[in-house]
Write an enzyme that holds these catalytic residues in place. Structure first.
Site, PDB file in Angstrom:
ATOM      1  N   SER A  21      -5.702 -11.586   1.068  1.00  0.00           N
ATOM      2  CA  SER A  21      -6.945 -11.531   0.310  1.00  0.00           C
ATOM      3  C   SER A  21      -7.706 -10.268   0.654  1.00  0.00           C
ATOM      4  O   SER A  21      -7.521  -9.697   1.717  1.00  0.00           O
ATOM      5  CB  SER A  21      -7.821 -12.742   0.649  1.00  0.00           C
ATOM      6  N   SER A  59      -3.328 -14.797  -3.431  1.00  0.00           N
ATOM      7  CA  SER A  59      -4.390 -13.820  -3.197  1.00  0.00           C
ATOM      8  C   SER A  59      -5.741 -14.440  -3.510  1.00  0.00           C
ATOM      9  O   SER A  59      -5.913 -15.097  -4.525  1.00  0.00           O
ATOM     10  CB  SER A  59      -4.211 -12.591  -4.090  1.00  0.00           C
ATOM     11  N   ASP A  61      -8.577 -12.552  -3.905  1.00  0.00           N
ATOM     12  CA  ASP A  61      -9.315 -11.307  -4.087  1.00  0.00           C
ATOM     13  C   ASP A  61     -10.608 -11.551  -4.854  1.00  0.00           C
ATOM     14  O   ASP A  61     -10.611 -12.224  -5.879  1.00  0.00           O
ATOM     15  CB  ASP A  61      -8.464 -10.301  -4.853  1.00  0.00           C
TER      16      ASP A  61
END
Length: 150
Positions: A21, A59, A61
């Site tokens: 991340s 992820s 993000d």
């Protein structure tokens, strides 16, 4: 064109989860409303694929943006708000800048990282001499006037 099965870090991803991340924090003094700060944060994410990130399944993000401009502050207890902010038409240059700044920040992080051990794993720092060799082999030169990374 991308060829299926040929992607960055394939052996590492197949051997262990390649998910990770990133938190992108965007600070600006541009007078932007909360809506346009959200748009700015969304554009920051566009800097990730420029560095080769694939945005894998795991992820996490995300990006957060805030403005330090006094003209968009919301006063506590105020009955009415009067703010001065940039219009939508004035944001394109900021969007491009945040994409480029995100890309640059990621490269800076990668090339200054040190070997790290934790949770039973060791992640090695990128060998800068090897990077320089590859760049040189492909005709990429360091801009004049810039110092070498350590």
């Amino acid at each position: 064109m991308r060829v299926p099965g040929r992607h960055a870090f394939r052996s590492q991803v197949e051997a262990a989860a390649g998910d990770g991340s990133i938190l992108i924090l965007v600070a600006t003094d541009a007078p932007l409303s909360d809506r346009n700060l959200g748009r700015l944060a969304a554009r920051a994410i566009l800097g990730l694929p420029r560095t080769g990130s694939s945005g894998a399944n795991g992820s996490g993000d995300y990006a957060i943006a805030f403005s330090t401009s006094a003209s968009v502050r919301r006063r506590s207890g105020a009955k009415r708000l009067a703010i001065t902010e940039l219009s939508n038409q004035e944001t394109s240059a900021l969007f491009q800048a945040v994409i480029e700044a995100t890309e640059e920040a990621i490269y800076n992080s990668l090339f200054t990282a040190e070997t790290t051990t934790g949770s039973g794993r060791t992640v090695d720092a990128i060998p800068l001499d090897r990077v320089r060799e590859v760049l040189s082999r492909h005709g990429v030169q360091r801009p004049s006037g810039r110092s070498r990374p350590a």
